[in-house]
Scaffold this active site. Structure first.
Site, PDB file in Angstrom:
ATOM      1  CG  HIS A  67     -12.290 -30.407 127.310  1.00 25.98           C
ATOM      2  ND1 HIS A  67     -12.584 -30.338 125.978  1.00 25.98           N
ATOM      3  CD2 HIS A  67     -11.649 -31.591 127.484  1.00 25.98           C
ATOM      4  CE1 HIS A  67     -12.131 -31.431 125.375  1.00 25.98           C
ATOM      5  NE2 HIS A  67     -11.557 -32.209 126.273  1.00 25.98           N
ATOM      6  CD  GLU A  68      -9.645 -32.467 130.678  1.00 25.18           C
ATOM      7  OE1 GLU A  68      -9.913 -33.675 130.819  1.00 25.18           O
ATOM      8  OE2 GLU A  68      -9.120 -32.012 129.636  1.00 25.18           O
ATOM      9  CG  HIS A  71     -13.337 -35.804 129.072  1.00 25.63           C
ATOM     10  ND1 HIS A  71     -13.605 -36.565 127.963  1.00 25.63           N
ATOM     11  CD2 HIS A  71     -12.472 -34.841 128.657  1.00 25.63           C
ATOM     12  CE1 HIS A  71     -12.948 -36.091 126.929  1.00 25.63           C
ATOM     13  NE2 HIS A  71     -12.245 -35.030 127.325  1.00 25.63           N
TER      14      HIS A  71
END
Length: 152
Positions: A67-68, A71
């Protein structure tokens, strides 16, 4: 797991799922409470919640790292890196990252209320951590007078 092991794991996941290198720092931050991890826009570093790893293990940690990294890579490329952006949603789905992380029950902060107030007209109750001036404040529901009552 140490910060060095986290760094190595993050670099491996980045190569495996994105075919791109992760050139910044990944580290644990013990002060994180309500989130599994975070991507820092200015430094491009990734911070992870060690409590999440301790409670749920490697699988949950890898989901949050993915997820990170979405980003990270979207921001570096100048594409939509926010949760609502189509690029972000597409890549998160493609790599199988976590949309939300599980909450850590034993790490949740529970603060008790010290004061309780009740409206004399409509009997609406209010719990507060701080004392309020009952001459100055009124009921938000009916604008009636408040009186302090004891907590049970």
């Amino acid at each position: 797991m140490t910060n060095e092991e986290l760094q190595k794991l993050t670099e491996e996941i980045s190569i495996q799922f994105f075919n791109k290198t992760f050139r910044h720092q990944a580290r644990f931050n013990r002060r994180l409470r309500t989130t599994g991890g975070r991507y820092l826009l200015r430094s491009h570093d990734i911070e992870m919640n060690p409590h999440l790893y301790e409670a749920f293990g490697m699988e949950e940690l890898i989901g949050v790292i993915k997820h990170e990294l979405v980003h990270y890579h979207m921001h570096i490329e100048g594409r939509g890196y926010k949760h609502g952006d189509d690029d972000f949603k597409y890549w998160l789905n493609k790599v199988g990252g976590s949309r939300f992380c599980q909450s850590i029950p034993e790490k949740r902060r529970t603060e008790s209320y010290k004061y309780a107030y009740m409206c004399t007209d409509c009997m609406q109750s209010y719990k507060r951590k701080r004392k309020i001036d009952t001459k100055r404040y009124v009921c938000g529901k009916c604008r009636g007078k408040l009186k302090q009552v004891s907590l049970k």
